[in-house]
Write an enzyme that holds these catalytic residues in place. Structure first.
Site, PDB file in Angstrom:
ATOM      1  N   HIS A   1       0.812  -1.212   0.000  1.00  0.00           N
ATOM      2  CA  HIS A   1       0.000   0.000   0.000  1.00  0.00           C
ATOM      3  C   HIS A   1       0.852   1.272   0.000  1.00  0.00           C
ATOM      4  O   HIS A   1       0.429   2.291  -0.539  1.00  0.00           O
ATOM      5  CB  HIS A   1      -0.984  -0.054   1.178  1.00  0.00           C
ATOM      6  CG  HIS A   1      -1.991  -1.162   1.034  1.00  0.00           C
ATOM      7  ND1 HIS A   1      -2.629  -1.773   2.091  1.00  0.00           N
ATOM      8  CD2 HIS A   1      -2.461  -1.797  -0.088  1.00  0.00           C
ATOM      9  CE1 HIS A   1      -3.439  -2.722   1.637  1.00  0.00           C
ATOM     10  NE2 HIS A   1      -3.359  -2.756   0.327  1.00  0.00           N
TER      11      HIS A   1
ATOM     12  N   HIS B 197      -7.270  -8.011  -8.188  1.00  0.00           N
ATOM     13  CA  HIS B 197      -7.611  -8.889  -7.053  1.00  0.00           C
ATOM     14  C   HIS B 197      -7.891  -7.962  -5.878  1.00  0.00           C
ATOM     15  O   HIS B 197      -7.020  -7.699  -5.053  1.00  0.00           O
ATOM     16  CB  HIS B 197      -6.451  -9.826  -6.725  1.00  0.00           C
ATOM     17  CG  HIS B 197      -6.120 -10.806  -7.811  1.00  0.00           C
ATOM     18  ND1 HIS B 197      -5.561 -10.432  -9.008  1.00  0.00           N
ATOM     19  CD2 HIS B 197      -6.281 -12.156  -7.876  1.00  0.00           C
ATOM     20  CE1 HIS B 197      -5.384 -11.515  -9.758  1.00  0.00           C
ATOM     21  NE2 HIS B 197      -5.815 -12.566  -9.097  1.00  0.00           N
TER      22      HIS B 197
ATOM     23  N   SER C 269      -6.791  -2.138  -0.751  1.00  0.00           N
ATOM     24  CA  SER C 269      -6.313  -1.318  -1.870  1.00  0.00           C
ATOM     25  C   SER C 269      -7.433  -0.500  -2.538  1.00  0.00           C
ATOM     26  O   SER C 269      -7.203   0.667  -2.876  1.00  0.00           O
ATOM     27  CB  SER C 269      -5.571  -2.189  -2.889  1.00  0.00           C
ATOM     28  OG  SER C 269      -6.275  -3.365  -3.204  1.00  0.00           O
TER      29      SER C 269
ATOM     30  N   GLU D 144     -13.029  -8.841  -8.229  1.00  0.00           N
ATOM     31  CA  GLU D 144     -12.921  -9.755  -7.089  1.00  0.00           C
ATOM     32  C   GLU D 144     -13.774 -10.977  -7.411  1.00  0.00           C
ATOM     33  O   GLU D 144     -14.949 -10.849  -7.726  1.00  0.00           O
ATOM     34  CB  GLU D 144     -13.399  -9.046  -5.812  1.00  0.00           C
ATOM     35  CG  GLU D 144     -13.559  -9.926  -4.611  1.00  0.00           C
ATOM     36  CD  GLU D 144     -12.317 -10.728  -4.216  1.00  0.00           C
ATOM     37  OE1 GLU D 144     -11.233 -10.151  -4.067  1.00  0.00           O
ATOM     38  OE2 GLU D 144     -12.450 -11.972  -4.064  1.00  0.00           O
TER      39      GLU D 144
ATOM     40  N   ASP E  78     -12.964 -12.931 -12.739  1.00  0.00           N
ATOM     41  CA  ASP E  78     -11.541 -13.249 -12.704  1.00  0.00           C
ATOM     42  C   ASP E  78     -10.730 -12.006 -13.129  1.00  0.00           C
ATOM     43  O   ASP E  78     -10.914 -11.483 -14.234  1.00  0.00           O
ATOM     44  CB  ASP E  78     -11.294 -14.417 -13.672  1.00  0.00           C
ATOM     45  CG  ASP E  78      -9.851 -14.872 -13.655  1.00  0.00           C
ATOM     46  OD1 ASP E  78      -9.628 -16.061 -13.437  1.00  0.00           O
ATOM     47  OD2 ASP E  78      -8.949 -14.037 -13.876  1.00  0.00           O
ATOM     48  N   GLY E  79      -9.840 -11.586 -12.260  1.00  0.00           N
ATOM     49  CA  GLY E  79      -9.089 -10.362 -12.519  1.00  0.00           C
ATOM     50  C   GLY E  79      -8.119 -10.483 -13.677  1.00  0.00           C
ATOM     51  O   GLY E  79      -7.850  -9.502 -14.376  1.00  0.00           O
TER      52      GLY E  79
ATOM     53  N   ASP F 129      -2.608  -8.374  -7.361  1.00  0.00           N
ATOM     54  CA  ASP F 129      -2.296  -8.799  -5.991  1.00  0.00           C
ATOM     55  C   ASP F 129      -2.966 -10.147  -5.697  1.00  0.00           C
ATOM     56  O   ASP F 129      -3.883 -10.225  -4.883  1.00  0.00           O
ATOM     57  CB  ASP F 129      -2.806  -7.691  -5.040  1.00  0.00           C
ATOM     58  CG  ASP F 129      -2.532  -8.012  -3.589  1.00  0.00           C
ATOM     59  OD1 ASP F 129      -1.608  -8.802  -3.314  1.00  0.00           O
ATOM     60  OD2 ASP F 129      -3.251  -7.461  -2.734  1.00  0.00           O
TER      61      ASP F 129
HETATM   62  C1  LIG Z   1      -4.384 -10.570  -1.435  1.00  0.00           C
HETATM   63  S1  LIG Z   1      -6.106 -10.422  -1.557  1.00  0.00           S
HETATM   64  C2  LIG Z   1      -6.346  -8.819  -2.195  1.00  0.00           C
HETATM   65  C3  LIG Z   1      -6.069  -7.703  -1.270  1.00  0.00           C
HETATM   66  C4  LIG Z   1      -6.260  -6.335  -1.855  1.00  0.00           C
HETATM   67  N1  LIG Z   1      -5.609  -6.170  -3.137  1.00  0.00           N
HETATM   68  C5  LIG Z   1      -5.734  -5.285  -0.917  1.00  0.00           C
HETATM   69  O1  LIG Z   1      -4.580  -4.854  -1.053  1.00  0.00           O
HETATM   70  O2  LIG Z   1      -6.482  -4.878  -0.036  1.00  0.00           O
HETATM   71  C6  LIG Z   1      -6.470 -11.399  -2.978  1.00  0.00           C
HETATM   72  C7  LIG Z   1      -7.944 -11.403  -3.352  1.00  0.00           C
HETATM   73  O3  LIG Z   1      -8.055 -11.980  -4.659  1.00  0.00           O
HETATM   74  C8  LIG Z   1      -9.266 -12.715  -4.715  1.00  0.00           C
HETATM   75  N2  LIG Z   1      -9.099 -13.619  -5.865  1.00  0.00           N
HETATM   76  C9  LIG Z   1      -8.533 -14.841  -5.924  1.00  0.00           C
HETATM   77  N3  LIG Z   1      -8.441 -15.266  -7.199  1.00  0.00           N
HETATM   78  C10 LIG Z   1      -8.946 -14.269  -7.975  1.00  0.00           C
HETATM   79  C11 LIG Z   1      -9.085 -14.075  -9.382  1.00  0.00           C
HETATM   80  N4  LIG Z   1      -8.687 -15.009 -10.257  1.00  0.00           N
HETATM   81  N5  LIG Z   1      -9.625 -12.925  -9.819  1.00  0.00           N
HETATM   82  C12 LIG Z   1     -10.047 -11.964  -8.941  1.00  0.00           C
HETATM   83  N6  LIG Z   1      -9.928 -12.085  -7.605  1.00  0.00           N
HETATM   84  C13 LIG Z   1      -9.376 -13.214  -7.122  1.00  0.00           C
HETATM   85  C14 LIG Z   1      -9.371 -13.349  -3.362  1.00  0.00           C
HETATM   86  O4  LIG Z   1     -10.710 -13.677  -3.071  1.00  0.00           O
HETATM   87  C15 LIG Z   1      -8.832 -12.231  -2.446  1.00  0.00           C
HETATM   88  O5  LIG Z   1      -9.874 -11.429  -1.985  1.00  0.00           O
END
Ligand SMILES: C[S@@+](CC[C@H](N)C(=O)[O-])C[C@H]1O[C@@H](n2cnc3c(N)ncnc32)[C@H](O)[C@@H]1O
Length: 279
Positions: free
Chosen positions: A18, A41, A100, A118, A143-144, A164
């Site tokens: 961050h 993500h 984030s 997400e 899917d991101g 992320d």
């Molecule tokens: C490390 S956390 C994200 C934290 C966030 N970026 C932050 O800094 O506050 C990863 C997130 O990605 C989500 N996730 C997992 N696979 C994903 C995908 N293929 N596409 C989008 N989100 C995904 C998970 O559910 C989780 O909430």
């Protein structure tokens, strides 16, 4: 998909991520023209400290709390700390740690846009609720990695992509590298910031080596090690790999990661800011 970020929110790795996010976005905003912030993500956007998962994980206690309590942080941390307090403190006491998307929301200007992806339905619901009414921000339950292919290049032609992932899948680094290179082909002038974990034998070095020889230019690695990289403890450090970092970001972040390593590390901690590939 079992990962829940609430167990880890506010830990040293979030702090690093961050700080880099705030410094990078802030520098992009030195220009007036609007930008897109794309969070592939995104998570749920905010993490109340009294949540059961937060209490059980408790990682914020050795991450953001000592950083907030420390005297005289370097300049590159000040804006980040201000945003943490602004989004989550009540009467000087931290009640929640921002994710984030919430940090970006606090920074966006009227004509900027954010797209937050997400995949986990409950996390996406919480994020949608948090962002409700803010017309600058779109929440995509998808899917991101796929979204990145569809959403760049943006109409604004400027912006930052934060990637992320949770790294639960052993092939995550490979998918990340492949997606990143494809996105860069579509949008070579975008700024990309990818978070990665540093564990013993965990693949971070291989990822950096792959990116170093990928043909991409303007690559910067920013790392925060809390202990020796070969320690069996678990998450020994965390890094951010940036493509097209804004001018002089490396200088600002060098002091920040050194200070974080001294403040949070076990005595063997260190910061590292390295241009992996230049212009
Ligand atoms: C490390 S956390 C994200 C934290 C966030 N970026 C932050 O800094 O506050 C990863 C997130 O990605 C989500 N996730 C997992 N696979 C994903 C995908 N293929 N596409 C989008 N989100 C995904 C998970 O559910 C989780 O909430």
């Amino acid at each position: 998909m079992n990962y829940r970020h609430a167990f880890h929110a506010g830990n040293f790795a979030d702090v690093l991520k961050h700080v880099v996010l705030v410094e990078t976005l802030g520098r992009l905003m030195a220009k007036e023209s609007p930008l897109l912030y794309l969070d592939t993500h995104a998570g749920r956007g905010t993490y109340p400290l009294d949540d059961i998962a937060m209490q059980r994980g408790g990682e914020f206690r050795t991450g953001i709390l000592p950083v907030l309590a420390a005297a005289r942080p370097p300049a590159a941390l000040c804006r980040y700390l201000e945003l943490v307090r602004q989004t989550g403190a009540v009467d000087g006491v931290l009640r929640s740690y921002p994710g984030s998307p919430q940090i970006a929301q606090a920074m966006l200007r009227a004509d900027d846009r954010a797209a937050c992806c997400e995949l986990a339905p409950l996390e996406a619901d919480a994020l949608r609720e948090l962002m409700r009414g803010d017309r600058r921000i779109a929440v995509h339950e998808r899917d991101g990695y796929e979204a990145l292919g569809a959403l760049v290049p943006p109409a604004e032609k400027r912006g930052l992509v934060l990637i992320d992932p949770p790294y639960e899948d052993p092939l995550e680094f490979d998918r990340l590298a492949k997606t990143l290179m494809a996105a860069h082909r579509r949008w070579p002038t975008g700024v990309y910031a990818t978070w990665y974990p540093i564990t013993r034998g965990g693949g971070a070095e291989r990822y950096l080596a792959l990116m170093r020889t990928s043909g991409l230019r303007r690559l910067l690695a920013v790392e925060l090690m809390l202990r020796r990289a070969d320690s069996p403890v678990g998450l020994n450090g965390a890094g951010m790999l940036l493509i097209n970092p804004p001018f002089r970001l490396d200088e600002a972040l060098g002091e920040a990661v050194d200070w974080l390593a001294a403040t949070l590390g076990d005595g063997n901690g260190r910061g590292r800011v390295e241009v992996l590939v230049g212009e």
